[in-house]
Design a protein around this motif. Structure first.
Motif, PDB file in Angstrom:
ATOM      1  N   PRO A  75       0.804  -1.216   0.000  1.00 15.40           N
ATOM      2  CA  PRO A  75       0.000   0.000   0.000  1.00 15.40           C
ATOM      3  C   PRO A  75       0.839   1.269   0.000  1.00 15.40           C
ATOM      4  N   ARG A  76       0.359   2.250  -0.725  1.00 17.92           N
ATOM      5  CA  ARG A  76       0.942   3.595  -0.676  1.00 17.92           C
ATOM      6  C   ARG A  76       0.034   4.402   0.243  1.00 17.92           C
ATOM      7  N   ARG A  77       0.600   4.803   1.367  1.00 24.85           N
ATOM      8  CA  ARG A  77      -0.178   5.567   2.332  1.00 24.85           C
ATOM      9  C   ARG A  77      -0.030   7.045   2.042  1.00 24.85           C
ATOM     10  N   PRO A  78      -1.023   7.825   2.254  1.00 20.01           N
ATOM     11  CA  PRO A  78      -2.271   7.573   2.981  1.00 20.01           C
ATOM     12  C   PRO A  78      -3.440   7.167   2.084  1.00 20.01           C
ATOM     13  N   THR A  79      -3.207   6.991   0.775  1.00 18.40           N
ATOM     14  CA  THR A  79      -4.318   6.688  -0.135  1.00 18.40           C
ATOM     15  C   THR A  79      -4.728   5.227  -0.129  1.00 18.40           C
ATOM     16  N   TRP A  80      -3.861   4.354   0.301  1.00 21.03           N
ATOM     17  CA  TRP A  80      -4.090   2.915   0.325  1.00 21.03           C
ATOM     18  C   TRP A  80      -4.373   2.359  -1.059  1.00 21.03           C
ATOM     19  N   LEU A  81      -3.618   2.877  -2.021  1.00 23.63           N
ATOM     20  CA  LEU A  81      -3.606   2.314  -3.366  1.00 23.63           C
ATOM     21  C   LEU A  81      -2.315   1.530  -3.511  1.00 23.63           C
ATOM     22  N   CYS A  82      -2.330   0.513  -4.363  1.00 27.78           N
ATOM     23  CA  CYS A  82      -1.150  -0.311  -4.584  1.00 27.78           C
ATOM     24  C   CYS A  82      -0.041   0.514  -5.220  1.00 27.78           C
ATOM     25  N   ARG A  83       1.174   0.328  -4.726  1.00 27.32           N
ATOM     26  CA  ARG A  83       2.333   1.054  -5.251  1.00 27.32           C
ATOM     27  C   ARG A  83       2.653   0.676  -6.696  1.00 27.32           C
ATOM     28  N   VAL A  84       2.269  -0.525  -7.119  1.00 21.91           N
ATOM     29  CA  VAL A  84       2.622  -0.999  -8.450  1.00 21.91           C
ATOM     30  C   VAL A  84       1.502  -0.770  -9.453  1.00 21.91           C
ATOM     31  N   CYS A  85       0.281  -1.204  -9.123  1.00 21.02           N
ATOM     32  CA  CYS A  85      -0.803  -1.174 -10.114  1.00 21.02           C
ATOM     33  C   CYS A  85      -1.844  -0.089  -9.844  1.00 21.02           C
ATOM     34  N   ALA A  86      -1.741   0.629  -8.744  1.00 19.09           N
ATOM     35  CA  ALA A  86      -2.638   1.728  -8.372  1.00 19.09           C
ATOM     36  C   ALA A  86      -4.075   1.289  -8.112  1.00 19.09           C
ATOM     37  N   ALA A  87      -4.307  -0.011  -7.943  1.00 22.09           N
ATOM     38  CA  ALA A  87      -5.630  -0.499  -7.557  1.00 22.09           C
ATOM     39  C   ALA A  87      -5.785  -0.334  -6.047  1.00 22.09           C
ATOM     40  N   ALA A  88      -7.022  -0.397  -5.584  1.00 22.64           N
ATOM     41  CA  ALA A  88      -7.261  -0.353  -4.143  1.00 22.64           C
ATOM     42  C   ALA A  88      -6.522  -1.522  -3.491  1.00 22.64           C
ATOM     43  N   TRP A  89      -5.731  -1.195  -2.445  1.00 21.65           N
ATOM     44  CA  TRP A  89      -4.961  -2.238  -1.769  1.00 21.65           C
ATOM     45  C   TRP A  89      -5.783  -2.859  -0.657  1.00 21.65           C
ATOM     46  N   PRO A  90      -5.733  -4.165  -0.495  1.00 20.71           N
ATOM     47  CA  PRO A  90      -4.916  -5.118  -1.209  1.00 20.71           C
ATOM     48  C   PRO A  90      -5.491  -5.451  -2.587  1.00 20.71           C
ATOM     49  N   CYS A  91      -4.688  -5.210  -3.603  1.00 20.00           N
ATOM     50  CA  CYS A  91      -5.077  -5.495  -4.983  1.00 20.00           C
ATOM     51  C   CYS A  91      -5.106  -7.013  -5.176  1.00 20.00           C
ATOM     52  N   PRO A  92      -5.630  -7.489  -6.290  1.00 26.69           N
ATOM     53  CA  PRO A  92      -5.683  -8.949  -6.500  1.00 26.69           C
ATOM     54  C   PRO A  92      -4.328  -9.645  -6.367  1.00 26.69           C
ATOM     55  N   LEU A  93      -3.265  -9.047  -6.899  1.00 28.52           N
ATOM     56  CA  LEU A  93      -1.957  -9.696  -6.782  1.00 28.52           C
ATOM     57  C   LEU A  93      -1.458  -9.670  -5.340  1.00 28.52           C
ATOM     58  N   ALA A  94      -1.696  -8.590  -4.617  1.00 30.67           N
ATOM     59  CA  ALA A  94      -1.313  -8.544  -3.201  1.00 30.67           C
ATOM     60  C   ALA A  94      -2.071  -9.612  -2.413  1.00 30.67           C
ATOM     61  N   ARG A  95      -3.333  -9.812  -2.725  1.00 29.90           N
ATOM     62  CA  ARG A  95      -4.112 -10.855  -2.042  1.00 29.90           C
ATOM     63  C   ARG A  95      -3.504 -12.228  -2.291  1.00 29.90           C
ATOM     64  N   MET A  96      -3.150 -12.500  -3.541  1.00 35.16           N
ATOM     65  CA  MET A  96      -2.551 -13.779  -3.866  1.00 35.16           C
ATOM     66  C   MET A  96      -1.222 -13.955  -3.131  1.00 35.16           C
ATOM     67  N   LEU A  97      -0.396 -12.921  -3.137  1.00 34.44           N
ATOM     68  CA  LEU A  97       0.896 -12.998  -2.453  1.00 34.44           C
ATOM     69  C   LEU A  97       0.717 -13.174  -0.948  1.00 34.44           C
TER      70      LEU A  97
END
Length: 100
Positions: free
Chosen positions: A24-46
């Motif tokens: 997550p990129r704080r304070p927005t809580w978007l993924c640092r790599v794909c800019a999706a809402a964190w946890p993004c699908p790949l973060a969930r898998m990881l």
């Protein structure tokens, strides 16, 4: 200089392959790599891979992240504030085991 125990130390986040940096990129809580809402699908898998069968540990970790995200998102946008149901779905609902 390398010490005997240094090979067992975790790598700094910057040294990880980009696929492992779905954090997550704080304070927005978007993924640092794909800019999706964190946890993004790949973060969930990881995270599922990292925690394995320890769903309680995963849930506790994500509950702490939910707490931090709520505070950050309320600071960014106090009115109307983040939707509690949306945050629950985003951070915790997906960690529940599938029904039998």
């Amino acid at each position: 200089m390398t010490t005997p125990n240094s090979r067992h130390c975790p790598q700094p986040l910057e040294a990880l392959h980009p696929v492992h940096q779905h954090l997550p990129r704080r304070p927005t809580w978007l993924c640092r790599v794909c800019a999706a809402a964190w946890p993004c699908p790949l973060a969930r898998m990881l995270l599922r891979v990292q925690y394995g069968k320890d769903r309680v540990g995963l849930s506790i970790y994500l509950a702490s992240q939910l707490f931090e995200a709520t505070a950050d998102l309320l600071t960014l946008n106090p009115e109307p504030g983040p939707d509690p149901r949306e945050l629950f779905e985003r951070f915790l609902a997906w960690t529940a085991p599938p029904p039998p």
